[in-house]
Design an enzyme around this catalytic site. Sequence first.
Site, PDB file in Angstrom:
ATOM      1  N   HIS A  65      -6.483  -6.116  -2.053  1.00 38.13           N
ATOM      2  CA  HIS A  65      -5.379  -5.219  -1.707  1.00 38.13           C
ATOM      3  C   HIS A  65      -4.420  -5.837  -0.702  1.00 38.13           C
ATOM      4  CE1 HIS A  65      -3.493  -1.283  -1.394  1.00 38.13           C
ATOM      5  NE2 HIS A  65      -3.596  -1.317  -0.064  1.00 38.13           N
ATOM      6  N   ASP A  95      -8.495  -5.150  -6.404  1.00 38.16           N
ATOM      7  CA  ASP A  95      -8.151  -4.209  -5.344  1.00 38.16           C
ATOM      8  C   ASP A  95      -9.233  -3.135  -5.242  1.00 38.16           C
ATOM      9  OD1 ASP A  95      -6.959  -2.301  -3.656  1.00 38.16           O
ATOM     10  OD2 ASP A  95      -4.954  -2.727  -4.428  1.00 38.16           O
ATOM     11  N   SER A 125       0.838  -1.189   0.000  1.00 39.57           N
ATOM     12  CA  SER A 125       0.000   0.000   0.000  1.00 39.57           C
ATOM     13  C   SER A 125       0.881   1.251   0.000  1.00 39.57           C
ATOM     14  CB  SER A 125      -0.957  -0.054   1.190  1.00 39.57           C
ATOM     15  OG  SER A 125      -1.999   0.871   1.044  1.00 39.57           O
TER      16      SER A 125
END
Length: 453
Positions: free
Chosen positions: A397, A363, A269
């Site tokens: 994600h 995601d 991230s």
Amino acid sequence: MSDALLSVVLSRVAGSSSRSFLRRPLPLPHRAAMAVSVQLQPSPDSLFDQPLRVRVSGLAPLQQVTMKAWLRDEKEQLFRSSALYLADARGHLDLAHSPALGGHYTGTQPMGLVWSLSPHTPFTRLVKRDVASSPLSLHIEVFDGHWSLEQLPRQPLATSTNQRWFMKKGVSRIPVRDGRVRGTLFIPPGDGPFPGIIDLYGSVGGLVEHRASLLANHGFLVLALGYFGFDDLPKDFINLDLEYFEEAVNFLRQQPKVISPGVGALGISKGGDLALSMATFVPHVTAVVSIGGCNANTLGNLHYKDITLPGLGISIEKIKFLESELIDISEVINNPVDEANKDCIIPIEKAEGYFLIVVGEDDKNWRTPLYAQQAVERLEENGRENYELISYPEAGHLLEPSYFPFCSASFHRLVGQPVAWGGKMKPHALAQIDLWPKIQTFLRKHLENHSKL
């Protein structure tokens, strides 16, 4: 019972309606004389990213059973999973060979009970804080009949427990307060030298250690690095200083057991784009893994000497409201290649190291597939081939180490409410199992080989 007859019975059970698991167990001509037992291997202890073989003996031939797994995290939050199985003609069950007929997953999935563990409290994510002194206690139970989790009988036929640790014997955990650097160092047993890695998590802040500790078990010397919201570090990331990360790189390179001259960075991230920036601007960062990252600097400004990369802007109106409090923020971050945002793009074509770019195609946090495509195009337009791209359909994600329970949504401290992470349970879990050894191979290849040049 002949193999042909057994095949017919299995096919009929597998093809029954979705309500079949709510029925009471089918009557059997006789029950097994021996006691039912659950065997776990290795037992009683293992590492969290280590496969666990689950077998059951003492059942009646073709007995319908429900397998259940559960654990509680450090905050006493409950995580549970279950799957429906059929014993073989000898009354045995082996999750490495027996297909699940329903429940949290289907098919032959030896570790399905672990990666399908789901929170009893919605929007709860499993994170191990104390990686050194306590394991997670995983309980495996077997029940007579096919049932949902809510309808299981009070007493299982048998149960067994596996203690899943994050550090094997001999790994050292050393808190770090060196200059401005704050984090934790994990050193494998032995004389080394070992590849050195800086491990970065995202906008959750604080210090996350579980991935770093697991990597140390595999022969990496890892610095889990805090960069905001931890100790005396800044409370937010509005203005981050890349010299801080350079100081962390130099600290890691000075460790006597680290292979020289280069180190690696692993980020997810926000940590993914920070890792890309480190490889681009900071000397001696020679291998980078960016999981669900962006090709531009996100969220806040990033300063390095006389260079400033502005934070990529956001468009709040693009939030999607899914259900209850849950939101999808994947469209909120602006497109890096739009004219107004080009100063935010990380000039990764200047990096001398190697990139492993990892994408979850479903995601829901941000548009990872788009960012990866833009990063690859930028490298190729500049004649660079120093990258690998791994893209997983139906993965979200939060791609974690092998066997971490799938988390589709959880409370996001920065946003202040639950957000969707995306992905579908089974393909996401299988992506994690595939990715974890590939990360290690990539890092070892470029750090160990680089040291021999």
